[in-house]
Scaffold this motif. Structure first.
Motif, PDB file in Angstrom:
ATOM      1  N   VAL A 100     -29.027 -28.590 -34.921  1.00  0.00           N
ATOM      2  CA  VAL A 100     -30.480 -28.642 -35.036  1.00  0.00           C
ATOM      3  C   VAL A 100     -31.006 -28.105 -33.717  1.00  0.00           C
ATOM      4  O   VAL A 100     -30.571 -28.559 -32.661  1.00  0.00           O
ATOM      5  CB  VAL A 100     -30.941 -30.099 -35.234  1.00  0.00           C
ATOM      6  CG1 VAL A 100     -32.436 -30.186 -35.246  1.00  0.00           C
ATOM      7  CG2 VAL A 100     -30.377 -30.663 -36.518  1.00  0.00           C
ATOM      8  N   PRO A 101     -31.918 -27.123 -33.754  1.00  0.00           N
ATOM      9  CA  PRO A 101     -32.442 -26.597 -32.486  1.00  0.00           C
ATOM     10  C   PRO A 101     -32.958 -27.722 -31.581  1.00  0.00           C
ATOM     11  O   PRO A 101     -33.500 -28.709 -32.080  1.00  0.00           O
ATOM     12  CB  PRO A 101     -33.571 -25.691 -32.940  1.00  0.00           C
ATOM     13  CG  PRO A 101     -33.189 -25.288 -34.327  1.00  0.00           C
ATOM     14  CD  PRO A 101     -32.474 -26.460 -34.915  1.00  0.00           C
ATOM     15  N   THR A 102     -32.791 -27.544 -30.302  1.00  0.00           N
ATOM     16  CA  THR A 102     -33.077 -28.571 -29.300  1.00  0.00           C
ATOM     17  C   THR A 102     -34.346 -29.365 -29.578  1.00  0.00           C
ATOM     18  O   THR A 102     -35.390 -28.807 -29.831  1.00  0.00           O
ATOM     19  CB  THR A 102     -33.255 -27.902 -27.904  1.00  0.00           C
ATOM     20  OG1 THR A 102     -32.472 -26.728 -27.907  1.00  0.00           O
ATOM     21  CG2 THR A 102     -32.890 -28.837 -26.784  1.00  0.00           C
ATOM     22  N   ALA A 103     -34.216 -30.664 -29.546  1.00  0.00           N
ATOM     23  CA  ALA A 103     -35.357 -31.586 -29.614  1.00  0.00           C
ATOM     24  C   ALA A 103     -36.195 -31.474 -30.886  1.00  0.00           C
ATOM     25  O   ALA A 103     -37.318 -31.916 -30.945  1.00  0.00           O
ATOM     26  CB  ALA A 103     -36.264 -31.411 -28.394  1.00  0.00           C
ATOM     27  N   ALA A 104     -35.643 -30.841 -31.902  1.00  0.00           N
ATOM     28  CA  ALA A 104     -36.468 -30.670 -33.105  1.00  0.00           C
ATOM     29  C   ALA A 104     -36.577 -31.959 -33.905  1.00  0.00           C
ATOM     30  O   ALA A 104     -37.530 -32.132 -34.653  1.00  0.00           O
ATOM     31  CB  ALA A 104     -35.906 -29.567 -33.970  1.00  0.00           C
ATOM     32  N   GLY A 105     -35.613 -32.855 -33.741  1.00  0.00           N
ATOM     33  CA  GLY A 105     -35.683 -34.110 -34.491  1.00  0.00           C
ATOM     34  C   GLY A 105     -35.647 -33.880 -35.991  1.00  0.00           C
ATOM     35  O   GLY A 105     -36.256 -34.611 -36.753  1.00  0.00           O
ATOM     36  N   LEU A 106     -34.948 -32.863 -36.404  1.00  0.00           N
ATOM     37  CA  LEU A 106     -34.961 -32.535 -37.826  1.00  0.00           C
ATOM     38  C   LEU A 106     -33.609 -32.767 -38.492  1.00  0.00           C
ATOM     39  O   LEU A 106     -33.355 -32.256 -39.567  1.00  0.00           O
ATOM     40  CB  LEU A 106     -35.384 -31.074 -38.015  1.00  0.00           C
ATOM     41  CG  LEU A 106     -36.857 -30.813 -37.685  1.00  0.00           C
ATOM     42  CD1 LEU A 106     -37.109 -29.342 -37.460  1.00  0.00           C
ATOM     43  CD2 LEU A 106     -37.765 -31.313 -38.799  1.00  0.00           C
ATOM     44  N   ALA A 107     -32.751 -33.505 -37.822  1.00  0.00           N
ATOM     45  CA  ALA A 107     -31.446 -33.806 -38.414  1.00  0.00           C
ATOM     46  C   ALA A 107     -31.675 -34.440 -39.774  1.00  0.00           C
ATOM     47  O   ALA A 107     -32.598 -35.224 -39.953  1.00  0.00           O
ATOM     48  CB  ALA A 107     -30.678 -34.762 -37.534  1.00  0.00           C
ATOM     49  N   SER A 108     -30.825 -34.082 -40.706  1.00  0.00           N
ATOM     50  CA  SER A 108     -31.126 -34.551 -42.050  1.00  0.00           C
ATOM     51  C   SER A 108     -29.883 -35.074 -42.726  1.00  0.00           C
ATOM     52  O   SER A 108     -28.789 -34.561 -42.545  1.00  0.00           O
ATOM     53  CB  SER A 108     -31.708 -33.398 -42.845  1.00  0.00           C
ATOM     54  OG  SER A 108     -31.486 -33.616 -44.207  1.00  0.00           O
ATOM     55  N   SER A 109     -30.092 -36.118 -43.525  1.00  0.00           N
ATOM     56  CA  SER A 109     -28.956 -36.663 -44.251  1.00  0.00           C
ATOM     57  C   SER A 109     -28.532 -35.733 -45.378  1.00  0.00           C
ATOM     58  O   SER A 109     -27.446 -35.867 -45.915  1.00  0.00           O
ATOM     59  CB  SER A 109     -29.309 -38.045 -44.788  1.00  0.00           C
ATOM     60  OG  SER A 109     -30.497 -37.983 -45.523  1.00  0.00           O
ATOM     61  N   SER A 110     -29.370 -34.766 -45.750  1.00  0.00           N
ATOM     62  CA  SER A 110     -28.992 -33.909 -46.884  1.00  0.00           C
ATOM     63  C   SER A 110     -27.786 -33.054 -46.539  1.00  0.00           C
ATOM     64  O   SER A 110     -26.816 -32.997 -47.289  1.00  0.00           O
ATOM     65  CB  SER A 110     -30.172 -33.056 -47.358  1.00  0.00           C
ATOM     66  OG  SER A 110     -30.552 -32.113 -46.404  1.00  0.00           O
ATOM     67  N   SER A 111     -27.816 -32.396 -45.372  1.00  0.00           N
ATOM     68  CA  SER A 111     -26.669 -31.562 -44.995  1.00  0.00           C
ATOM     69  C   SER A 111     -25.464 -32.436 -44.662  1.00  0.00           C
ATOM     70  O   SER A 111     -24.321 -32.070 -44.931  1.00  0.00           O
ATOM     71  CB  SER A 111     -27.034 -30.659 -43.822  1.00  0.00           C
ATOM     72  OG  SER A 111     -27.540 -31.402 -42.740  1.00  0.00           O
ATOM     73  N   ALA A 112     -25.707 -33.614 -44.095  1.00  0.00           N
ATOM     74  CA  ALA A 112     -24.601 -34.483 -43.661  1.00  0.00           C
ATOM     75  C   ALA A 112     -23.731 -34.909 -44.845  1.00  0.00           C
ATOM     76  O   ALA A 112     -22.507 -34.733 -44.819  1.00  0.00           O
ATOM     77  CB  ALA A 112     -25.164 -35.714 -42.955  1.00  0.00           C
ATOM     78  N   PHE A 113     -24.334 -35.446 -45.892  1.00  0.00           N
ATOM     79  CA  PHE A 113     -23.517 -35.935 -47.008  1.00  0.00           C
ATOM     80  C   PHE A 113     -22.959 -34.794 -47.862  1.00  0.00           C
ATOM     81  O   PHE A 113     -21.895 -34.946 -48.474  1.00  0.00           O
ATOM     82  CB  PHE A 113     -24.293 -36.952 -47.855  1.00  0.00           C
ATOM     83  CG  PHE A 113     -24.361 -38.298 -47.179  1.00  0.00           C
ATOM     84  CD1 PHE A 113     -23.253 -39.137 -47.167  1.00  0.00           C
ATOM     85  CD2 PHE A 113     -25.503 -38.710 -46.513  1.00  0.00           C
ATOM     86  CE1 PHE A 113     -23.292 -40.367 -46.518  1.00  0.00           C
ATOM     87  CE2 PHE A 113     -25.558 -39.939 -45.859  1.00  0.00           C
ATOM     88  CZ  PHE A 113     -24.445 -40.773 -45.860  1.00  0.00           C
ATOM     89  N   ALA A 114     -23.653 -33.648 -47.879  1.00  0.00           N
ATOM     90  CA  ALA A 114     -23.103 -32.502 -48.619  1.00  0.00           C
ATOM     91  C   ALA A 114     -21.855 -31.976 -47.902  1.00  0.00           C
ATOM     92  O   ALA A 114     -20.854 -31.642 -48.541  1.00  0.00           O
ATOM     93  CB  ALA A 114     -24.157 -31.415 -48.757  1.00  0.00           C
ATOM     94  N   ALA A 115     -21.900 -31.910 -46.563  1.00  0.00           N
ATOM     95  CA  ALA A 115     -20.734 -31.430 -45.800  1.00  0.00           C
ATOM     96  C   ALA A 115     -19.576 -32.418 -45.936  1.00  0.00           C
ATOM     97  O   ALA A 115     -18.418 -32.017 -46.127  1.00  0.00           O
ATOM     98  CB  ALA A 115     -21.112 -31.240 -44.329  1.00  0.00           C
ATOM     99  N   LEU A 116     -19.879 -33.701 -45.859  1.00  0.00           N
ATOM    100  CA  LEU A 116     -18.830 -34.731 -45.946  1.00  0.00           C
ATOM    101  C   LEU A 116     -18.177 -34.713 -47.334  1.00  0.00           C
ATOM    102  O   LEU A 116     -16.940 -34.786 -47.452  1.00  0.00           O
ATOM    103  CB  LEU A 116     -19.451 -36.102 -45.633  1.00  0.00           C
ATOM    104  CG  LEU A 116     -18.515 -37.304 -45.610  1.00  0.00           C
ATOM    105  CD1 LEU A 116     -17.341 -37.090 -44.662  1.00  0.00           C
ATOM    106  CD2 LEU A 116     -19.302 -38.577 -45.201  1.00  0.00           C
ATOM    107  N   ALA A 117     -18.981 -34.583 -48.369  1.00  0.00           N
ATOM    108  CA  ALA A 117     -18.424 -34.543 -49.730  1.00  0.00           C
ATOM    109  C   ALA A 117     -17.527 -33.318 -49.896  1.00  0.00           C
ATOM    110  O   ALA A 117     -16.416 -33.417 -50.433  1.00  0.00           O
ATOM    111  CB  ALA A 117     -19.562 -34.510 -50.757  1.00  0.00           C
ATOM    112  N   SER A 118     -17.984 -32.174 -49.414  1.00  0.00           N
ATOM    113  CA  SER A 118     -17.199 -30.943 -49.564  1.00  0.00           C
ATOM    114  C   SER A 118     -15.886 -31.045 -48.797  1.00  0.00           C
ATOM    115  O   SER A 118     -14.836 -30.618 -49.289  1.00  0.00           O
ATOM    116  CB  SER A 118     -18.000 -29.741 -49.045  1.00  0.00           C
ATOM    117  OG  SER A 118     -19.199 -29.619 -49.759  1.00  0.00           O
ATOM    118  N   ALA A 119     -15.934 -31.620 -47.592  1.00  0.00           N
ATOM    119  CA  ALA A 119     -14.718 -31.731 -46.770  1.00  0.00           C
ATOM    120  C   ALA A 119     -13.721 -32.709 -47.398  1.00  0.00           C
ATOM    121  O   ALA A 119     -12.509 -32.442 -47.426  1.00  0.00           O
ATOM    122  CB  ALA A 119     -15.090 -32.154 -45.348  1.00  0.00           C
ATOM    123  N   CYS A 120     -14.207 -33.836 -47.919  1.00  0.00           N
ATOM    124  CA  CYS A 120     -13.298 -34.817 -48.560  1.00  0.00           C
ATOM    125  C   CYS A 120     -12.625 -34.197 -49.774  1.00  0.00           C
ATOM    126  O   CYS A 120     -11.418 -34.353 -49.994  1.00  0.00           O
ATOM    127  CB  CYS A 120     -14.072 -36.061 -49.008  1.00  0.00           C
ATOM    128  SG  CYS A 120     -14.578 -37.114 -47.653  1.00  0.00           S
TER     129      CYS A 120
END
Ligand code: DP6
Length: 329
Positions: A100-120
């Motif tokens: 996430v570009p510096t200090a944007a505060g835009l981290a999102s659970s959408s990309s997090a769980f999609a990446a985790l599901a794909s990796a598992c």
């Protein structure tokens, strides 16, 4: 030598144009309505999972920092869905980096769980396709359902309590003249999470009863407009949908809002740009940041206008993004 199972994936954030706001089944993450989003290239999560017989407990490292029990258990419960499918009980090490570009505060659970599901799925050789994986991702965070695909994506609400019937699919690759400008109003963590906010709205807002039928109508209109690449119709429906969600939030009891003064400044600029003949439209989620949907070919003009009121580092341009990408280990 003991065998470990390892894989790495990148998944991109999506922003809803027709919002998901309310669950009919909280434990299965079944939504009250279908929703529709655009996957974007600017924000993504890279996640590596390793299942290893030598690990004694699950470990979760986020942005280089080992996480505490609560966060690790949350990730572990999600990974359990895959351990059950693979019929294994190996502990996992999950290493994630949010880009996430510096200090944007835009981290999102959408990309997090999609990446985790794909990796598992890859690490455990489960062979699930993206539609099946979207059903898994949904059970980490609703919006993650839609990050299993690129471009414009619909997440079907599905039937009753049938978990398998609520999945995502792509409806258009969004390979046309469209982009999104993120106007970062406040990078701090949101005070009322989407999860809490949607439950409170559903339980207390008298306007919420209109929400499901409004979403149905908006979806019926926006899908053909997307297929025809009719940018102005897509933008107008998306903006109105977001405003209806935020109006319903404002009418909850006790009332609350995600708007901040600068959000309104950004919304006013979008109105002015439209009056000057540059079509662009606003959407907002469970926080004060404003996202402006515009034609990619007109983003220079849109950004130039925003720079009169916002600093350059508050403005982040995103193009349309793809579904999850396998990374080399
Ligand atoms: C306003 O997916 O974050 O962004 O399912 O409880 O994890 P949970 O909620 P989450 O909610 C997203 C809400 C939204 C609209 C949307 O993305 O559709």
């Amino acid at each position: 030598m003991t065998q470990s199972y390892k894989a790495s994936y990148r998944a991109f954030t999506n922003i809803a144009l027709i919002k998901y706001w309310g669950k009919r089944n909280e434990s299965l993450f079944l939504p009250l309505t279908s929703s529709l989003s655009l996957t974007l290239d600017a924000f993504y999560t890279d996640t590596t999972v390793e299942f290893n017989p030598e690990f004694e407990a699950d470990i979760f490292i986020l942005n280089g920092v080992e996480q505490g029990l609560e966060e690790t258990q949350k990730v572990g419960r999600f990974v359990d869905l895959f351990r059950e499918a693979a019929n294994i009980s190996l502990r996992v090490k999950v290493t994630s980096v949010n880009h996430v570009p510096t200090a944007a505060g835009l981290a999102s659970s959408s990309s997090a769980f999609a990446a985790l599901a794909s990796a598992c799925n890859a690490a455990l050789n489960l062979g699930l396709d993206n539609r099946e994986l979207s059903i898994y991702a949904r059970q980490g965070s609703g919006s993650a359902t839609r990050s299993l695909f690129g471009g414009f994506v619909i997440w079907h609400k599905g039937e009753d309590d049938d978990s398998q019937s609520s999945y995502a699919e792509s409806i258009d690759d969004a390979d046309w003249d469209i982009g999104m400008l993120f106007v970062v109003v406040n990078a701090k963590e949101k005070k009322i999470s989407s999860r809490q906010g949607m439950a409170h709205t559903r339980n207390t807002s008298p306007f919420y009863q209109l929400w499901p039928s409004e979403v149905e109508n908006d979806l019926a209109k926006i899908i053909p407009a997307i297929k025809e690449h009719d940018f102005e119709t897509v933008g107008a429906i998306a903006e109105h949908n977001a405003m209806k969600m935020h109006a319903s939030i404002l009418a909850s009891n006790p009332s609350f809002t995600y708007f901040e003064p600068e959000s309104l400044v950004a919304m006013q600029i979008v109105k002015e740009l439209r009056e000057e003949g540059i079509p662009c439209y606003v959407t907002m989620d469970a926080g004060p940041n404003v996202k402006v949907l515009g034609r990619l070919s007109q983003m220079d003009q849109i950004i130039a206008r925003f720079k009169q009121d916002f600093a350059a580092d508050q403005l982040i341009l995103a193009k349309t993004g793809n579904g999850p990408l396998k990374l080399e280990l």
